[in-house]
Scaffold this active site. Sequence first.
Site, PDB file in Angstrom:
ATOM      1  N   ARG A  19       0.838  -1.207   0.000  1.00 51.46           N
ATOM      2  CA  ARG A  19       0.000   0.000   0.000  1.00 51.46           C
ATOM      3  C   ARG A  19       0.877   1.263   0.000  1.00 51.46           C
ATOM      4  O   ARG A  19       0.604   2.215  -0.726  1.00 51.46           O
ATOM      5  CB  ARG A  19      -0.934  -0.004   1.200  1.00 51.46           C
ATOM      6  N   TRP A  35       3.471  19.776 -11.762  1.00 55.28           N
ATOM      7  CA  TRP A  35       4.506  20.372 -12.605  1.00 55.28           C
ATOM      8  C   TRP A  35       3.912  20.984 -13.879  1.00 55.28           C
ATOM      9  O   TRP A  35       4.499  21.880 -14.473  1.00 55.28           O
ATOM     10  CB  TRP A  35       5.576  19.335 -12.940  1.00 55.28           C
ATOM     11  N   ARG A  41       5.375  25.525 -11.008  1.00 57.59           N
ATOM     12  CA  ARG A  41       6.760  25.556 -11.515  1.00 57.59           C
ATOM     13  C   ARG A  41       7.489  26.815 -11.045  1.00 57.59           C
ATOM     14  O   ARG A  41       8.666  26.755 -10.667  1.00 57.59           O
ATOM     15  CB  ARG A  41       6.777  25.466 -13.037  1.00 57.59           C
ATOM     16  N   GLU A  78      -0.527  25.272  -3.128  1.00 60.08           N
ATOM     17  CA  GLU A  78      -0.682  25.362  -4.588  1.00 60.08           C
ATOM     18  C   GLU A  78      -1.175  24.039  -5.165  1.00 60.08           C
ATOM     19  O   GLU A  78      -2.041  24.020  -6.051  1.00 60.08           O
ATOM     20  CB  GLU A  78       0.648  25.758  -5.236  1.00 60.08           C
ATOM     21  N   SER A 107      -7.740  29.913  -4.404  1.00 58.24           N
ATOM     22  CA  SER A 107      -6.805  30.984  -4.734  1.00 58.24           C
ATOM     23  C   SER A 107      -6.482  31.829  -3.503  1.00 58.24           C
ATOM     24  O   SER A 107      -5.328  32.230  -3.293  1.00 58.24           O
ATOM     25  CB  SER A 107      -7.408  31.856  -5.836  1.00 58.24           C
TER      26      SER A 107
END
Length: 133
Positions: A19, A35, A41, A78, A107
């Site tokens: 697991r 990414w 990034r 993020e 946001s």
Amino acid sequence: MSSLPHTPHPHKARTGLRRVWHATGYSLQGLRAGWTEKAFRTEIALSCVLLPLAWWVGGNWVEVALLVGVVVLVLITELLNSAVESAIDRVGPELHSLSKRAKDLGSAAVLLSLLLCSGVWAAALYQRFFIHG
């Protein structure tokens, strides 16, 4: 309500190291998905500067941990914001007040993490250069 018996998701049946192994793979897939986001990034690039700098700016392990922690918090926030946006986008592309609200809340969370990170770093740099110079 369905009368079919509940069958657990096959991934939930795994236990132990198997697991953990699969969960690690899913986490790495999540980082790869993150990414693809420009903001992530950019924050990774900034963290490549700030994380090593934390060892120089911080006076002890607690200060270093705080400086590193707020940078990592930005990255975590993020990723969570991107997850919310992806889930909302899966529901549909049409404009809806609840979709907007969810995206705005995500946001706002990123903004607060960036403000916290900036404040902690500003205070640490001020102490390093103007108090202990």
